[in-house]
Write a protein that holds these residues in place. Structure first.
Motif, PDB file in Angstrom:
ATOM      1  N   SER A  41      41.203  37.838  39.826  1.00  0.00           N
ATOM      2  CA  SER A  41      41.053  39.401  39.316  1.00  0.00           C
ATOM      3  C   SER A  41      42.399  39.514  38.447  1.00  0.00           C
ATOM      4  N   ILE A  98      29.139  39.893  43.236  1.00  0.00           N
ATOM      5  CA  ILE A  98      30.346  40.540  42.515  1.00  0.00           C
ATOM      6  C   ILE A  98      29.731  41.115  41.341  1.00  0.00           C
ATOM      7  N   MET A 148      33.148  43.506  45.149  1.00  0.00           N
ATOM      8  CA  MET A 148      32.481  42.395  45.707  1.00  0.00           C
ATOM      9  C   MET A 148      31.606  43.278  46.855  1.00  0.00           C
ATOM     10  N   PHE A 157      35.606  43.669  39.301  1.00  0.00           N
ATOM     11  CA  PHE A 157      35.104  42.649  40.242  1.00  0.00           C
ATOM     12  C   PHE A 157      34.679  43.021  41.571  1.00  0.00           C
ATOM     13  N   VAL A 213      32.167  30.547  40.644  1.00  0.00           N
ATOM     14  CA  VAL A 213      31.357  32.011  40.496  1.00  0.00           C
ATOM     15  C   VAL A 213      30.750  31.427  39.096  1.00  0.00           C
ATOM     16  N   TYR A 222      27.969  36.722  39.813  1.00  0.00           N
ATOM     17  CA  TYR A 222      28.935  37.894  39.126  1.00  0.00           C
ATOM     18  C   TYR A 222      27.978  38.476  38.056  1.00  0.00           C
ATOM     19  N   VAL A 269      28.639  33.390  36.180  1.00  0.00           N
ATOM     20  CA  VAL A 269      28.530  34.759  35.393  1.00  0.00           C
ATOM     21  C   VAL A 269      26.878  34.778  35.082  1.00  0.00           C
ATOM     22  N   GLY A 278      34.789  37.360  32.219  1.00  0.00           N
ATOM     23  CA  GLY A 278      34.225  36.948  33.322  1.00  0.00           C
ATOM     24  C   GLY A 278      34.304  35.409  33.695  1.00  0.00           C
ATOM     25  N   TYR A 302      37.686  34.547  34.662  1.00  0.00           N
ATOM     26  CA  TYR A 302      37.767  34.830  36.088  1.00  0.00           C
ATOM     27  C   TYR A 302      37.025  33.906  36.904  1.00  0.00           C
ATOM     28  N   ALA A 303      36.100  33.247  36.442  1.00  0.00           N
ATOM     29  CA  ALA A 303      35.439  32.195  37.273  1.00  0.00           C
ATOM     30  C   ALA A 303      36.329  31.003  37.133  1.00  0.00           C
TER      31      ALA A 303
END
Length: 382
Positions: free
Chosen positions: A272, A85, A252, A250, A61, A30, A63, A44, A47-48
């Motif tokens: 997300s 991402i 992809m 986000f 994920v 990401y 970052v 981020g 989100y991960a």
């Protein structure tokens, strides 16, 4: 014999996974073109965490703040698979994402919705633009697809004002000032009030302000922290111009998205919704804190005089038509007026929806319930 049995057992497991359509576990890259410690990098990480949670550890994920792709490189980098991402600032790429940018540029519409929107601008606009793009803008999905990307949600910060190295209170003060603008609507406003809009990457703002290349940057106050501007900002006026900056937070790579099972696609959308709620929420919370911190450093706070306020309000009212006309003439957007007319009641609805929200978790739940949970993951990105 024992080794042979283990091989047979492993083959059976792999065969079962293939038969069930299970996706291969993967770490997704990401790219966020902001520095470590910025609020969007914190977003981020949230989100991960949620990707790992909602995929039950099947996927993770990692970052990459600034190191993998900077802001100007993100569109092509996600397209080409350098990142899976990307934190995509679509206004940086006007030719590639005109339909998305048309709605982004309508953010100053919030100023036409009265006091109910005050302090809730980010939460409301992020909800509205995300809903609009998912369900009301097939052209937006087409332009993402042309860049080998899949849209999975927006984020956005708080209201924009003048972050400067000189006092700015009136039209006379702004006359001839060089103002860094991150999108065309703010550039048009700057021109209207007699300033000179300057386009540059956000990563270049600090040096530009410190060396006098620009006199002001149009930003929200939390961005002072995000971009390390504390020692170069001397004057702030948050009365004008208004509006806010949104990002396809986000996006992809198509191949990355299609590698996911339907179950895991829903998990990424849940991430997300919940992880992405952090940015609008924290920006709203940090506005006053950023201003107080600036005052303690001796930064001068200014209010706009009546003439500048009147000029700005008149600009906003007519700019909705200008946006539609501009995108038609410049980028061939055929239904700009229809898009803005459709978007306005969606934004009005979201201004009301976010009023009772008291926490970032409540906002994430609201985004999931009202938007992301309704996305058809089988059709998205196909």
């Amino acid at each position: 014999m024992q080794r042979f049995s283990r091989v047979v057992a492993l083959a059976a497991v792999l065969g079962l996974a293939a038969a069930s359509g299970a996706a291969v576990a993967k770490q997704f890259k990401y790219a966020i073109g902001q520095p470590p410690g910025s609020y969007n990098v914190d977003m981020g990480q949230r989100y991960a965490e949620r990707v790992k949670k909602y995929t039950e550890g099947r996927h993770t994920v990692r970052v990459f703040p600034m190191t993998l792709l900077n802001m100007a490189e993100t569109s092509a980098g996600v397209r080409d698979g350098i990142a899976d991402i990307g934190f995509l600032l679509t206004p940086y790429f006007p030719a590639e994402y005109p339909h998305t940018n048309l709605i982004s540029e309508a953010s100053m519409m919030l100023r036409l919705m009265g006091e109910e929107a005050r302090g809730k601008e980010a939460s409301a606009f992020v909800g509205a633009i995300t809903e609009f793009i998912f369900f009301n803008c097939p052209e937006c999905h087409q332009e993402f697809a042309r860049q080998n990307q899949v849209y999975t949600g927006h984020i956005g910060g708080s209201t924009y004002g003048l972050i400067c190295t000189k006092p700015v209170k009136s039209l006379d003060d702004l006359k001839g000032k060089r103002v860094r603008s991150g999108a065309a609507n703010w550039s048009r406003w700057a021109t209207t009030v007699g300033a000179t809009p300057i386009t540059m990457s956000a990563n270049e703002m600090r040096e530009a302000l410190s060396q006098g290349v620009v006199d002001c940057a149009l930003l929200s106050t939390p961005e002072i922290h995000n971009f390390g501007l504390e020692d170069v900002v001397k004057d702030i006026n948050m009365d004008v111009p208004g509006g806010l900056y949104t990002t396809a937070g986000f996006n992809m790579n198509v191949n990355a998205w299609r590698s996911l099972s339907a179950q895991d696609r829903r998990a990424f959308l849940r991430a997300s919704a919940e992880g992405g709620a952090y940015t609008p929420w924290i920006y709203q919370e940090k506005e006053a804190e950023a201003i107080e911190a600036a005052k303690k450093r001796g930064v001068r706070m200014h209010t706009a005089d009546p003439e500048l306020l009147k000029k700005t309000q008149a600009f906003i009212e007519q700019d909705m038509e200008t946006i539609a006309k501009y995108f038609a003439e410049k980028h061939g957007v055929k239904r700009g007026r229809e898009m803005i007319a459709t978007f306005r009641p969606i934004l009005e609805k979201w201004v009301k929806l976010v009023q009772p929200v008291k926490s970032v978790d409540e906002l994430g739940d609201l985004y999931w319930k009202e938007i992301y949970s309704k996305v058809d993951v089988e059709k998205l990105g196909q």
